[in-house]
Design a protein around this motif. Sequence first.
Motif, PDB file in Angstrom:
ATOM      1  N   LEU A 111      -7.469 -19.592   3.475  1.00  0.00           N
ATOM      2  CA  LEU A 111      -7.881 -19.548   2.075  1.00  0.00           C
ATOM      3  C   LEU A 111      -8.422 -20.896   1.608  1.00  0.00           C
ATOM      4  O   LEU A 111      -9.377 -20.954   0.824  1.00  0.00           O
ATOM      5  CB  LEU A 111      -6.704 -19.123   1.200  1.00  0.00           C
ATOM      6  CG  LEU A 111      -6.306 -17.645   1.318  1.00  0.00           C
ATOM      7  CD1 LEU A 111      -4.971 -17.395   0.635  1.00  0.00           C
ATOM      8  CD2 LEU A 111      -7.387 -16.743   0.725  1.00  0.00           C
ATOM      9  N   ARG A 136     -12.084 -21.247   0.231  1.00  0.00           N
ATOM     10  CA  ARG A 136     -12.305 -21.807  -1.106  1.00  0.00           C
ATOM     11  C   ARG A 136     -13.319 -22.941  -1.049  1.00  0.00           C
ATOM     12  O   ARG A 136     -14.146 -23.107  -1.948  1.00  0.00           O
ATOM     13  CB  ARG A 136     -10.974 -22.290  -1.678  1.00  0.00           C
ATOM     14  CG  ARG A 136     -11.073 -22.740  -3.142  1.00  0.00           C
ATOM     15  CD  ARG A 136      -9.728 -23.160  -3.693  1.00  0.00           C
ATOM     16  NE  ARG A 136      -9.225 -24.342  -3.002  1.00  0.00           N
ATOM     17  CZ  ARG A 136      -8.059 -24.391  -2.389  1.00  0.00           C
ATOM     18  NH1 ARG A 136      -7.269 -23.332  -2.349  1.00  0.00           N
ATOM     19  NH2 ARG A 136      -7.662 -25.507  -1.791  1.00  0.00           N
ATOM     20  N   GLU A 137     -13.272 -23.710   0.025  1.00  0.00           N
ATOM     21  CA  GLU A 137     -14.173 -24.848   0.183  1.00  0.00           C
ATOM     22  C   GLU A 137     -15.635 -24.412   0.223  1.00  0.00           C
ATOM     23  O   GLU A 137     -16.514 -25.095  -0.303  1.00  0.00           O
ATOM     24  CB  GLU A 137     -13.818 -25.598   1.478  1.00  0.00           C
ATOM     25  CG  GLU A 137     -14.571 -26.900   1.687  1.00  0.00           C
ATOM     26  CD  GLU A 137     -14.130 -27.980   0.723  1.00  0.00           C
ATOM     27  OE1 GLU A 137     -14.922 -28.917   0.502  1.00  0.00           O
ATOM     28  OE2 GLU A 137     -13.004 -27.899   0.191  1.00  0.00           O
ATOM     29  N   GLY A 172     -15.188 -15.175  -4.349  1.00  0.00           N
ATOM     30  CA  GLY A 172     -16.021 -16.184  -4.982  1.00  0.00           C
ATOM     31  C   GLY A 172     -17.463 -15.765  -5.179  1.00  0.00           C
ATOM     32  O   GLY A 172     -17.944 -14.809  -4.564  1.00  0.00           O
ATOM     33  N   TYR A 207      -5.803 -15.475  -5.956  1.00  0.00           N
ATOM     34  CA  TYR A 207      -7.145 -15.701  -5.427  1.00  0.00           C
ATOM     35  C   TYR A 207      -8.052 -14.520  -5.767  1.00  0.00           C
ATOM     36  O   TYR A 207      -7.619 -13.369  -5.822  1.00  0.00           O
ATOM     37  CB  TYR A 207      -7.100 -15.871  -3.905  1.00  0.00           C
ATOM     38  CG  TYR A 207      -6.330 -17.083  -3.441  1.00  0.00           C
ATOM     39  CD1 TYR A 207      -6.986 -18.286  -3.166  1.00  0.00           C
ATOM     40  CD2 TYR A 207      -4.949 -17.034  -3.285  1.00  0.00           C
ATOM     41  CE1 TYR A 207      -6.274 -19.409  -2.746  1.00  0.00           C
ATOM     42  CE2 TYR A 207      -4.227 -18.158  -2.870  1.00  0.00           C
ATOM     43  CZ  TYR A 207      -4.903 -19.333  -2.605  1.00  0.00           C
ATOM     44  OH  TYR A 207      -4.210 -20.438  -2.187  1.00  0.00           O
ATOM     45  N   VAL A 229     -13.814 -17.678  -1.803  1.00  0.00           N
ATOM     46  CA  VAL A 229     -12.756 -17.277  -2.733  1.00  0.00           C
ATOM     47  C   VAL A 229     -12.598 -18.344  -3.798  1.00  0.00           C
ATOM     48  O   VAL A 229     -13.001 -19.493  -3.605  1.00  0.00           O
ATOM     49  CB  VAL A 229     -11.393 -17.053  -2.028  1.00  0.00           C
ATOM     50  CG1 VAL A 229     -11.458 -15.913  -1.044  1.00  0.00           C
ATOM     51  CG2 VAL A 229     -10.904 -18.335  -1.369  1.00  0.00           C
ATOM     52  N   GLU A 230     -12.034 -17.943  -4.919  1.00  0.00           N
ATOM     53  CA  GLU A 230     -11.705 -18.867  -5.997  1.00  0.00           C
ATOM     54  C   GLU A 230     -10.219 -18.729  -6.297  1.00  0.00           C
ATOM     55  O   GLU A 230      -9.666 -17.620  -6.209  1.00  0.00           O
ATOM     56  CB  GLU A 230     -12.526 -18.546  -7.244  1.00  0.00           C
ATOM     57  CG  GLU A 230     -14.026 -18.704  -7.042  1.00  0.00           C
ATOM     58  CD  GLU A 230     -14.823 -18.232  -8.246  1.00  0.00           C
ATOM     59  OE1 GLU A 230     -14.194 -17.676  -9.178  1.00  0.00           O
ATOM     60  OE2 GLU A 230     -16.045 -18.408  -8.252  1.00  0.00           O
ATOM     61  N   GLN A 231      -9.585 -19.822  -6.643  1.00  0.00           N
ATOM     62  CA  GLN A 231      -8.143 -19.805  -6.905  1.00  0.00           C
ATOM     63  C   GLN A 231      -7.871 -19.959  -8.387  1.00  0.00           C
ATOM     64  O   GLN A 231      -8.415 -20.848  -9.042  1.00  0.00           O
ATOM     65  CB  GLN A 231      -7.438 -20.917  -6.127  1.00  0.00           C
ATOM     66  CG  GLN A 231      -5.922 -20.896  -6.257  1.00  0.00           C
ATOM     67  CD  GLN A 231      -5.245 -21.948  -5.398  1.00  0.00           C
ATOM     68  OE1 GLN A 231      -5.909 -22.840  -4.885  1.00  0.00           O
ATOM     69  NE2 GLN A 231      -3.934 -21.845  -5.246  1.00  0.00           N
TER      70      GLN A 231
END
Length: 265
Positions: free
Chosen positions: A60, A64-65, A81, A78, A69-71
Amino acid sequence: MSETTADIAPKKPARSDESLKSLTKVSRVLDCFSTSRRALSLAEICSETGFPRSTTHRLLAAMREVGFVEQERERDTYRLGLRLFELGSVVLANLELNREGRAIVDALHRLTGRAVHLAVFDGLRAVVIQRTEAEPMLSTTMVENSPAHCTSVGKAILAYQAEEIVDRVMAAGLERYTETTITDPAALTAELTQTRTRGYAVDNGEHQPGLRCVGAPIRNQSGLVFAALSVSAPAWQTPVTEVDELSQVVVYHANLISQRLGYTR
């Protein structure tokens, strides 16, 4: 001592499957999300994938990087993204079905005055990539998953798939959405046989109550059914007595798309 060819030939590095395994894990994480499961906690993703907490957290973080995905830190959950949306838009823009189908979707909408859906099969569900609403408008590009066993686009596609694919859809579960949803495998098999016989599928309020839909298969250049086209309207606007006549119009437009994709009978 002279060296042989085998001695001096460069040795190829041993192939590693780590990259492939990582991609597979990323795919499994992405598959956890759906329109009904938009936000998931780390624990839920671990439970769904079966991955250890440390592995899931590492995946994750990497996802995310790159924007997959977004947190939501307030809820520690999550979401998918925007980077995936950007990539999906590129896929749709380059999808031949999307390009060739747009004008025909709009034409069918103007002719019938009904909502029109264009969907492609992902191996388990029908993915709607274009639709119009009943009100006068041009088609919009979008992505929406629809169950294959209880929608006209889904059944129009599923009826022409190999037995193992149909079995896979059934094994995934025939979820009930309305009182008329087909949830019995034997009944669905009979429905798909009838669909092949008449050349089109009908959804009699099986996915959404009171909605009747008629869908027809779309073939690629090789003749394989991989997509479908449908029209939808409230059942009172499309009585059973009009389904046969409406189906001819839908089948005709679906065949036009097949022809534009290179299919010839």
